[in-house]
Design a protein around this motif. Structure first.
Motif, short mmCIF file in Angstrom:
data_model
loop_
_atom_site.label_atom_id
_atom_site.label_comp_id
_atom_site.label_asym_id
_atom_site.label_seq_id
_atom_site.Cartn_x
_atom_site.Cartn_y
_atom_site.Cartn_z
N LEU A 1 0.83 -1.20 0.00
CA LEU A 1 0.00 0.00 0.00
C LEU A 1 0.86 1.25 0.00
O LEU A 1 0.62 2.21 -0.72
N ILE B 1 1.56 6.61 -6.90
CA ILE B 1 0.43 7.38 -7.43
C ILE B 1 0.65 8.86 -7.19
O ILE B 1 0.39 9.70 -8.07
N LEU C 1 -8.09 18.86 -5.53
CA LEU C 1 -9.53 18.99 -5.67
C LEU C 1 -10.08 17.67 -6.19
O LEU C 1 -9.46 17.04 -7.03
N PRO C 2 -11.24 17.26 -5.69
CA PRO C 2 -11.75 15.97 -6.15
C PRO C 2 -11.97 15.93 -7.65
O PRO C 2 -12.07 16.96 -8.29
N LEU C 3 -12.06 14.72 -8.16
CA LEU C 3 -12.18 14.42 -9.58
C LEU C 3 -10.87 14.62 -10.32
O LEU C 3 -10.83 14.54 -11.53
N PHE D 1 -6.36 14.46 -6.12
CA PHE D 1 -7.23 14.13 -4.99
C PHE D 1 -7.03 12.68 -4.58
O PHE D 1 -6.91 12.37 -3.40
N GLN D 2 -6.99 11.78 -5.56
CA GLN D 2 -6.79 10.37 -5.24
C GLN D 2 -5.46 10.20 -4.51
O GLN D 2 -5.36 9.44 -3.53
N ILE E 1 -5.79 11.49 -0.96
CA ILE E 1 -6.57 10.57 -0.13
C ILE E 1 -5.68 9.41 0.31
O ILE E 1 -5.72 8.99 1.47
N VAL F 1 -5.02 8.44 4.09
CA VAL F 1 -5.36 7.11 4.61
C VAL F 1 -4.17 6.52 5.35
O VAL F 1 -4.30 5.96 6.45
N LEU G 1 -10.98 9.94 -11.95
CA LEU G 1 -12.21 9.17 -11.79
C LEU G 1 -11.94 7.67 -11.78
O LEU G 1 -12.58 6.93 -11.06
N PHE G 2 -11.04 7.22 -12.63
CA PHE G 2 -10.90 5.78 -12.84
C PHE G 2 -9.53 5.30 -12.43
O PHE G 2 -8.83 4.67 -13.21
N ILE G 3 -9.15 5.58 -11.21
CA ILE G 3 -7.78 5.26 -10.84
C ILE G 3 -7.56 3.76 -10.82
O ILE G 3 -6.43 3.30 -10.83
N ARG G 4 -8.64 3.01 -10.79
CA ARG G 4 -8.46 1.57 -10.78
C ARG G 4 -7.74 1.07 -12.02
O ARG G 4 -7.10 0.04 -12.00
N GLU G 5 -7.86 1.85 -13.11
CA GLU G 5 -7.17 1.43 -14.34
C GLU G 5 -5.67 1.48 -14.15
O GLU G 5 -4.92 0.79 -14.84
N LEU H 1 -3.93 0.94 -11.34
CA LEU H 1 -3.31 0.09 -10.32
C LEU H 1 -2.51 -1.09 -10.86
O LEU H 1 -1.46 -1.39 -10.32
#
Lengths: 487, 490
Positions: A334, A341, A396-398, A402-403, A406, A410, A477-481, A483
């Motif tokens: 993590l 990122i 700023l989000p989006l 921002f990701q 966060i 975390v 928006l699509f940070i999963r792409e 990873l």
């Protein structure tokens, strides 16, 4: 192909550029500079593509590592090599349109800039593969000396002053680095980084001498990163030098320093007695860096100086995953993913912002904040690109910024590092102000802006700005792409 | 089908940025959105309207707990209709100069889109993120087209709301990490499993209250709001006061009370005192205002007090039907009446050039339609029966007395309710006074001359139609709220 050939390709390309520049620039400087930029981009692009292809499909065995006991080539190394080559490509594109090479016989040709750029990138890539302290030192020196030249390349007054500052302070830090490394070698008898840390666990080890070496090495790396006590050079050097070098310094050089810091912190986990002291030192450094960076940026009017302070603040954020490493029970994957990122977000947003600054600076001859005024009327596209980049830096989000933030928050919450968490939050609030000051100039027109004409933006700039703006929002928006691509 | 709302908004923004006529495109798109929205909410099975948006809130692997999506559910249905109605009103009632139209309409669309997506969000990260999307256009509009002291007001708003948002983010992150889930369904499951201990709940609730409270202009953290609403261009204040504020309220209900109920219970005494600050203190400040826009700005801060009272009741008794219905109805009704009043005050300013009560007067003769609309909107704001605000307030006060009714015990909530009833008198004072000052009686000589020479025109026909639509909505909420209520479960 052996992995160490990649840097050799860059060196060969750099020599090629020197030759081309020497012979072709007599006839046509513009053609020469375009050609050298093309060669640089091609070489770097090839390197980046090979690395990405290898990382995506290791089974194809595009690269091998025959020197594996001296040349580090794991996933994090590949990430950083790609990072450095992409940032260098962007800087090469940036510099191609910032200086016209039609004036002054004494001014160095731009081909030389591209050549040294490639050498600096090769140095940083070597740094990513450093397994022992000699390798580390030589690669670091290549990068440092390359930067000494790049910072004062066009020899204007600002650049010369910045160059002297960087030379002297960098020279001192290099001296401290060598001294520290020699203490580490002297007390441990090894040159391999992991062995140096491992050996401290043996009985009766002279830890005091070893600690002296370690502290000196940390000091030198902190200089490169620009964290707390050694951040004083950053505003002056970033403001004085030419925009392309500022971009390279703030993105690539900082990432290189952070990478070494990360590796050392990873290795330091092997030494039990270092846990607590490192924890304390990093806490103080992070808090001070965040405060200095965010508070210092509030008063800045010059764009490059503003970005200098903002890069100090971002370095503070980037040190947080390193801080999390001191908690050895924590999830290393993590931490590494968060670190990467954040670096990607920082790269895209900062480079995008620097392209905007360079475009404005070229036409309006000023990197003061007011040069941006009226941009929403004259160049709405540029205004939107700058807005997106600044929003990402502010978190700023989006946006991907921002990701990234966060992820950092975390980490802090899970580690229950409340003091750093509160200061990071306050820093993020403060950063809204100094990033949006630029938006104020862009959108809220003053009377003088009526006379501003449209800025002509070179095509490569437009392409880069479009791609980076889209990437910032898409990845936001699509940070999963993203990873699966990370180490 | 919900995705059509988003697509139409984005198409409108794109069309305007390519220099199509801004106002016409916006009106058509907003009207379309309204029709689709009404169909979605009232004539459709709500389960069909969810949209899954991929995303990742944390770096852990996905599952039910990390699903991020948008949906219209019973709790956000009213607010979505509110957003669509106010968006239509924003493009019709305030009168935009043509050269400003492009920038202002794009910003208004962005704010409206942010509100829509935030209300429809089904996970905490999207909920937070889309609200932030609406902040930048507000900042830009305020700084560029603000009426007075634009830059300092814009900065004040920005920094204050950034502070609120980041405190809120801290609270949300704490909640997500302690509960181990991001989506509302996941968080509900973890609450059922009681996985957050009391001490953590108190902290999370405190942070959420502070963060959302700043965004809703709860008493000591309200000082950004009056200046912002008074100084911002009308479109922005209509959207912000009417719609965006409800985001914070919905958040406290959906996230605070739903997921950290014991933590929120710890803070109820504080909340009771603070909401009285909103109602009584800000109410009295509102009476002191001498200009329409200042008065409206302060009154919107004041009315938040009633909604906080509803929240306190819901904290004590989350299954209280009366409080929930009152809360929902008052949010929608307050949004409609405030937006309408801001829009109409803009028309007054444009026709007469002033907001001051001393300078206005007697406009009822030259602008009869505007007078009628303003009268009804003012009556709505002060809580006259047969209009939506009365229904909401009545239900809230009734539910607040429930604890006294059932146990006979005079609690702090009861005291608070009794004192906040005076808010009705206060709002009647300034509401009726403003109406009388603007539309009845005598006016100053300059205005009298203009009125006699017939140069003050009445409200435009299109604005008249849209205002009637909003007023019909208020009447429906007031006379037969059952039409709405049957669509909310609790």
């Amino acid at each position: 192909m052996p992995a160490h050939y990649l840097e050799i390709i860059l060196v060969v390309a750099s020599l090629l550029i020197v030759f081309i520049d020497a012979f072709l620039s007599k006839t046509s400087k513009i053609k020469a500079s375009n050609l050298t930029t093309t060669i640089a981009c091609l070489a770097l692009g090839y390197v980046a593509v090979i690395l990405c292809a290898y990382a995506a499909q290791p089974k194809l065995e595009l690269l091998s590592n025959p020197l594996s006991d001296q040349f580090l080539f794991d996933e994090l190394t590949i990430f950083f090599k790609v990072f450095f080559s992409i940032s260098t490509i962007l800087v090469a594109l940036l510099v191609n349109h910032t200086k016209t090479t039609t004036d002054g016989v004494d001014k160095p040709h731009q081909g030389a800039f591209d050549a040294i750029l490639l050498l600096v990138c090769a140095g940083m890539m070597w740094l990513a593969s450093a397994k022992d302290i000699i390798h580390l030192f030589v690669a670091l020196e290549l990068v440092a000396i390359g930067f000494y030249v790049l910072i004062s390349f066009w020899r204007s007054q600002g650049e010369l002053e910045a160059g002297i500052k960087y030379l002297i302070l960098g020279g001192v830090s290099t001296a401290l680095l060598v001294y520290g490394l020699s203490w580490l070698y002297g007390t441990s008898g090894c040159i391999d980084i992991n062995s140096i840390f491992n050996i401290t666990n043996t009985e009766g080890f002279p830890i005091e001498g070893w600690l002296l070496g370690f502290i000196l090495v940390l000091i030198a790396i902190s200089f490169k990163v620009g964290s707390f006590p050694f951040q004083l050079w950053i505003p002056d050097v970033y403001q004085g030098t030419n925009t392309a070098t500022t971009a390279l310094l703030s993105v690539a050089s900082k990432a290189a320093g952070l990478m070494i810091f990360y590796r050392l912190a990873q290795a330091a986990l092997l030494t039990e007695s270092l846990q607590f002291p490192l924890f304390i030192v990093l806490t103080v450094v992070i808090i001070a860096t965040l405060l200095i960076g965010n508070l210092g940026a509030l008063a800045q009017q010059n764009m490059k100086r503003l970005f200098a302070y903002s890069s100090i603040a971002q370095a503070g954020f980037l040190l947080i995953p390193i801080f999390s490493l001191t908690d050895i029970y924590y999830d290393k994957d993590l931490i590494q993913a968060t670190f990467c990122i954040y670096l990607i977000a920082y790269l895209i947003a900062t480079m995008s912002a620097f392209f905007c600054i360079a475009a404005v600076e070229k036409q309006r001859q000023s990197s003061h904040q007011n040069a941006f005024s009226g941009l929403s009327r004259t160049n709405p596209g540029l205004a939107v690109a700058m807005t997106v980049a600044l929003s990402s830096l502010a978190g700023l989000p989006l946006t991907i910024g921002f990701q990234a933030k966060i992820g950092i928050f975390v980490l802090l919450v899970e580690q229950q590092a409340w003091l750093i968490f509160v200061i990071a939050l306050l820093g993020a609030i403060a950063s809204f102000y100094y990033y949006f000051k630029v938006l104020r100039a862009i959108y809220w027109c003053k009377e003088s802006s009526e006379s501003q004409e449209k800025i002509k933006i070179p095509l490569p700039y437009s392409i880069v700005l479009c791609i980076s703006s889209v990437l910032i929002i898409y990845l936001g928006l699509f940070i999963r792409e993203l990873l699966p691509l990370l180490p | 089908m919900f995705i059509y709302l988003i697509i139409i908004s984005l198409l409108a923004i794109t069309a305007i940025s390519f220099n199509l006529p801004a106002k016409r495109v916006s009106i058509i798109a907003a009207a379309l959105n309204l029709l689709i929205g009404i169909q979605l909410c009232f004539f459709n099975d709500l389960a069909q309207s969810s949209v899954e948006l991929m995303g990742l809130a944390s770096l852990k692997d996905e599952g039910e707990f990390f699903k991020m999506g948008l949906a219209i559910t019973s709790s956000n249905m009213g607010l979505i209709i509110l957003t669509l109605l106010v968006t239509l009103a924003v493009f019709v009632i305030p009168e935009l100069a043509d050269k400003d139209a492009k920038f202002q309409t794009i910003c208004s669309w962005l704010i409206s889109l942010g509100c829509l997506l935030a209300f429809a969000a089904q996970d905490v990260i999207f909920f937070y993120a889309f609200h932030e999307l609406a902040l930048i256009p507000t900042f830009l509009m305020l700084g560029r087209y603000g009426k007075r002291a634009k830059e300092s007001t814009a900065w004040k708003m920005m920094i204050y709301l950034a502070f609120g948002s980041l405190v809120l983010l801290a609270g949300i992150l704490l909640l997500v990490i302690k509960a181990g889930a991001v989506s509302f369904s996941g968080l509900a499951a973890s609450v059922a499993a009681e996985s957050i201990n009391y001490h953590d709940q108190v902290w999370i609730a405190g942070l959420l209250l502070l963060g959302f409270g700043t965004l809703i202009s709860l008493f000591p953290f309200h000082s950004w709001a009056p200046h912002t609403y008074a100084n911002s261009p009308t479109a922005t204040s209509m959207l912000h006061a009417g719609v965006l504020k409800k985001f914070g309220l919905l958040g406290l209900w959906q996230i605070g009370i739903a997921f950290v109920p014991q933590g929120m219970a710890y803070w109820t005494p504080t909340l009771c005192v603070l909401l009285l600050g909103n109602i009584i203190f800000m109410g009295l400040v509102t009476i002191n205002q001498r200009k329409i826009d200042d008065m409206l700005a302060h009154s919107s801060v004041m009315h938040m007090g009633y909604l906080f009272l509803a929240l306190v009741v819901l904290i004590y008794n989350p299954s209280s039907q009366l409080a929930y219905q009152g809360f929902m109805i008052l949010m929608v009704a307050h949004g409609l009446s405030t937006a309408l009043l801001f829009g109409l005050s803009d028309v007054i300013k444009r026709r007469t050039g002033t907001f001051h009560f001393e300078d206005l007067g007697g406009l009822g003769k030259s602008m009869p339609k505007l007078c009628l609309l303003f009268a009804i909107a003012t009556m709505a704001a002060l809580g006259l029966p047969s209009l939506g605000n009365f229904t909401g307030e009545f239900l809230i006060f009734f539910s607040a007395f429930d604890t006294y009714r059932s146990s006979g015990e005079w609690t702090m909530l009861t005291t608070t309710t009794v004192i906040s009833l005076w808010g009705i008198v206060i709002s009647a004072t300034y509401g009726l006074r403003s109406f009388r000052a603007v539309f009845q009686g005598a006016s100053n000589t300059y205005l009298t001359q203009r009125m006699e020479s017939q140069s003050i025109k009445d409200i435009k026909f299109s604005a008249w139609i849209v205002s009637i639509i909003l007023i019909i909505a208020l009447f429906i909420l007031g006379i037969s709220p059952q039409l709405f209520i049957q669509h909310f479960a609790s």
